[in-house]
Enzyme design. Structure first.
Site, short mmCIF file in Angstrom:
data_model
loop_
_atom_site.label_atom_id
_atom_site.label_comp_id
_atom_site.label_asym_id
_atom_site.label_seq_id
_atom_site.Cartn_x
_atom_site.Cartn_y
_atom_site.Cartn_z
N ASP A 89 -1.69 3.11 6.51
CA ASP A 89 -2.27 3.35 5.19
C ASP A 89 -3.64 4.02 5.27
O ASP A 89 -4.23 4.11 6.34
CB ASP A 89 -2.36 2.04 4.39
N ASN A 158 -3.53 -12.07 0.09
CA ASN A 158 -2.52 -12.17 -0.97
C ASN A 158 -1.11 -11.88 -0.47
O ASN A 158 -0.19 -11.74 -1.26
CB ASN A 158 -2.88 -11.23 -2.14
N HIS A 160 -0.12 -9.17 1.24
CA HIS A 160 0.28 -7.76 1.35
C HIS A 160 0.45 -7.36 2.82
O HIS A 160 -0.15 -7.95 3.71
CB HIS A 160 -0.67 -6.82 0.60
N GLU A 165 1.28 -4.14 -2.24
CA GLU A 165 0.65 -5.25 -2.95
C GLU A 165 1.69 -6.10 -3.69
O GLU A 165 2.75 -5.60 -4.08
CB GLU A 165 -0.36 -4.70 -3.97
C1 F6R Z 1 -4.64 -2.20 7.12
C2 F6R Z 1 -3.54 -2.89 6.46
C3 F6R Z 1 -3.78 -4.16 5.71
C4 F6R Z 1 -4.54 -5.21 6.54
C5 F6R Z 1 -4.79 -6.47 5.74
C6 F6R Z 1 -5.60 -7.48 6.52
O1 F6R Z 1 -4.16 -1.05 7.77
O2 F6R Z 1 -2.45 -2.43 6.49
O3 F6R Z 1 -2.56 -4.70 5.30
O4 F6R Z 1 -3.78 -5.50 7.69
O5 F6R Z 1 -5.47 -6.14 4.57
O6 F6R Z 1 -6.87 -6.95 6.76
P1 F6R Z 1 -7.90 -7.68 7.73
O7 F6R Z 1 -7.30 -7.62 9.08
O8 F6R Z 1 -9.16 -6.87 7.62
O9 F6R Z 1 -8.04 -9.08 7.23
#
Ligand code: F6R
Length: 264
Positions: A89, A158, A160, A165
């Site tokens: 992403d 959450n 995701h 989302e």
């Molecule tokens: C980032 C991604 C997100 C993160 C998630 C957790 O490329 O795909 O799904 O893996 O938001 O983020 P952290 O590791 O910063 O808690």
């Protein structure tokens, strides 16, 4: 399309599980151990297939894993020259030289430190004026590479994965998404304040993730415990996108003790 992944759903993964679907839950003591284990698994994949196609995540969680992979590379034990990568992403809109872009993160934390070929790196263009076209091209390139061999994932508080989302429905293909307030708040720690966090992102869809041959999900810390529990012990539910991983035949979760706190 997602429905077909629901056949053979296996719920309630337990620590140490390695059941019929080859799902595995590995609980490590802390973030460092989690990172080492994850790096070992990625290194094994590349040793097994030097031309592996990796799906990569950003954020705090995989940072330690990237550091460990760089260490393994510096010891001469791993070669990235044939590896192909697709990141999950990117914020929209954000320029690649912005320190908070996932482009900048990947180049500075990983790609510039290993011998991957520039042509084998695939990152979403967070500045494109034609997001739909960008999404289509990205899906086409993933297909052209033969799909993802190993998808690395973090998990949002959450639930995701990528930036898929929670909602009433989930998108199959790469798409432009409105980030939820919870995600904007969670990610504001990297920005000056909440207002500076881009409100949208481009993310690969659920099908790209679920079609990966193997998935490696990492989670660390108490703030991920609730999402991990819902993903692992709960129903498959679009309101917890990570719960769809229960339907995947080759899922490995490497999490630390704090992230495992609420598991049955
Ligand atoms: C980032 C991604 C997100 C993160 C998630 C957790 O490329 O795909 O799904 O893996 O938001 O983020 P952290 O590791 O910063 O808690």
């Amino acid at each position: 399309m997602l429905e077909r992944y629901l056949s053979g759903v296996r719920k309630n993964i337990q620590p140490g599980d390695k059941g019929g679907n080859d799902m595995q839950l590995i609980i490590e003591k802390n973030y460092q151990e989690m990172s080492k284990k994850a790096a070992e698994l990625v290194a094994s994949q590349i040793t097994f297939d030097p031309a592996s196609v990796l799906g990569l995540a950003t954020g705090s969680t995989p940072l330690g894993m990237y550091n460990e992979l760089v260490k393994i590379f510096n010891k001469g034990e791993i070669d990235f020259s044939e590896v192909i990568t697709f990141n999950l992403d990117e914020y929209y809109k954000i320029s690649p030289d912005n320190k908070n872009s996932y482009h900048y993160y990947m180049m500075n934390n990983f790609f510039n430190k290993i011998n991957i070929k520039g042509a084998n790196i695939n990152l979403l263009d967070g500045m494109t004026d034609k997001p739909q076209q960008e999404c289509k091209n990205y899906d086409r390139e993933i297909k052209r590479a033969g799909g993802i061999d190993l998808q690395i994932l973090g998990i949002g508080p959450n639930g995701h994965i990528g930036f898929n989302e929670p909602g009433d429905k989930l998108c199959v293909e790469t798409h432009l998404v409105d980030l939820t307030e919870e995600t904007i708040k969670a990610n504001s720690r990297f920005f000056a304040n909440c207002k500076k966090v881009p409100k949208r992102a481009i993310t690969v869809g659920m099908a790209t993730i679920l079609k990966a041959e193997k998935i490696l999900l990492l989670a660390s810390g108490k703030k991920k415990a609730r999402a991990v529990k819902k993903a692992v012990n709960g129903y498959v539910d679009t309101k917890i996108p990570a719960s769809f991983l229960q339907t995947h035949p080759h899922l490995t979760m490497v999490i630390d003790e704090e992230a495992a706190l609420l598991l049955d």
